[in-house]
Design an enzyme around this catalytic site. Structure first.
Site, PDB file in Angstrom:
ATOM      1  N   GLY A  46       0.757  -1.032  -0.037  1.00  0.00           N
ATOM      2  CA  GLY A  46      -0.021   0.067  -0.091  1.00  0.00           C
ATOM      3  C   GLY A  46       0.732   1.215  -0.051  1.00  0.00           C
ATOM      4  CD  GLN A  51       3.445   5.883   2.498  1.00  0.00           C
ATOM      5  OE1 GLN A  51       2.538   5.227   1.976  1.00  0.00           O
ATOM      6  NE2 GLN A  51       4.228   5.017   3.270  1.00  0.00           N
ATOM      7  CB  CYS A  95       5.125   2.023   7.281  1.00  0.00           C
ATOM      8  SG  CYS A  95       4.731   3.686   6.287  1.00  0.00           S
ATOM      9  CG  LEU A  96       6.484   1.044   1.186  1.00  0.00           C
ATOM     10  CD1 LEU A  96       5.771   1.270  -0.084  1.00  0.00           C
ATOM     11  CD2 LEU A  96       7.746  -0.320   1.168  1.00  0.00           C
ATOM     12  CG  HIS A 137      -0.655   1.337   7.201  1.00  0.00           C
ATOM     13  ND1 HIS A 137       0.179   0.712   8.081  1.00  0.00           N
ATOM     14  CD2 HIS A 137       0.064   2.245   6.433  1.00  0.00           C
ATOM     15  CE1 HIS A 137       1.294   1.407   7.746  1.00  0.00           C
ATOM     16  NE2 HIS A 137       1.100   2.048   6.827  1.00  0.00           N
ATOM     17  CD  GLU A 138      -1.394   2.554   2.694  1.00  0.00           C
ATOM     18  OE1 GLU A 138      -0.880   3.769   2.538  1.00  0.00           O
ATOM     19  OE2 GLU A 138      -0.429   1.650   2.968  1.00  0.00           O
ATOM     20  CG  HIS A 141       0.218   6.771   5.282  1.00  0.00           C
ATOM     21  ND1 HIS A 141       1.243   7.193   6.113  1.00  0.00           N
ATOM     22  CD2 HIS A 141       0.425   5.452   4.919  1.00  0.00           C
ATOM     23  CE1 HIS A 141       2.162   6.485   6.258  1.00  0.00           C
ATOM     24  NE2 HIS A 141       1.482   5.127   5.861  1.00  0.00           N
TER      25      HIS A 141
HETATM   26 ZN    ZN Z   1       2.546   3.264   5.580  1.00  0.00          ZN
END
Ligand code: ZN
Length: 170
Positions: A46, A51, A95-96, A137-138, A141
């Site tokens: 995701g 991000q 998380c990236l 999660h997204e 963000h």
């Molecule tokens: Zn993330």
């Protein structure tokens, strides 16, 4: 194919609430296409627009919960909202933007999300397990929340090694 740079957790852009998308124009489509490329390259599940430094309510989620003969596919979410949440799960998330760290987060077991597609059409989509975690999660963000802020606990070094071993065996 255009890759965008993924911001990491010290970047203040990750802690700001994103604005609604109102123009479903080629610029939005370019952003989504770049996010798809960036997610694929990073091998993630995701990615949210903040991000990559864009403070708009856009996220993509890889739906991995598919029949064995099918390929996972990407769900594009513009202005997403969770309209139903049921049950709970406590699983490790990464998380990236927080490379190499994982933590346990409480999430609903099942969610229904209402969103717009890249042309502005409304749709609803459901997710369970990893997909439900990923939707939450997204969407977090988009509200300026990074998972570490709501983590029950971060995984220890031993637990991380165990996860990597399991992954190597796959
Ligand atoms: Zn993330």
């Amino acid at each position: 194919m255009a890759l965008r740079k993924i911001l990491t957790e010290e970047d203040p852009a990750l802690y700001r609430k994103c604005r609604l998308v109102t123009d479903f124009n080629p610029r939005l489509h370019q952003l989504i296409d770049d996010m798809r490329d960036t997610l694929g390259e990073a091998d993630g599940v995701g990615l949210a627009a903040p991000q990559v430094g864009v403070l708009r309510r856009v996220a993509i989620v890889l739906e991995t919960n598919v029949p064995e003969e099918d390929e996972p596919y990407i769900i594009e979410l513009i202005n997403p909202e969770i309209i139903l949440a049921e049950g709970e799960q406590h699983e490790a998330e990464g998380c990236l933007s927080v490379p190499g760290e994982y933590g346990v987060v409480q999430r609903p077991a099942h969610v229904r999300v209402r969103a717009q597609d890249r042309f502005g059409e409304y749709f609803e989509v459901e997710g369970t397990g990893l997909t439900a975690r990923c939707f939450c999660h997204e969407i977090d963000h988009l509200d300026g929340i990074v998972f570490k802020q709501k983590c029950e606990r971060m995984l220890s070094q031993e637990e991380l090694q165990q996860i990597e071993q399991d992954r190597d065996q796959e």
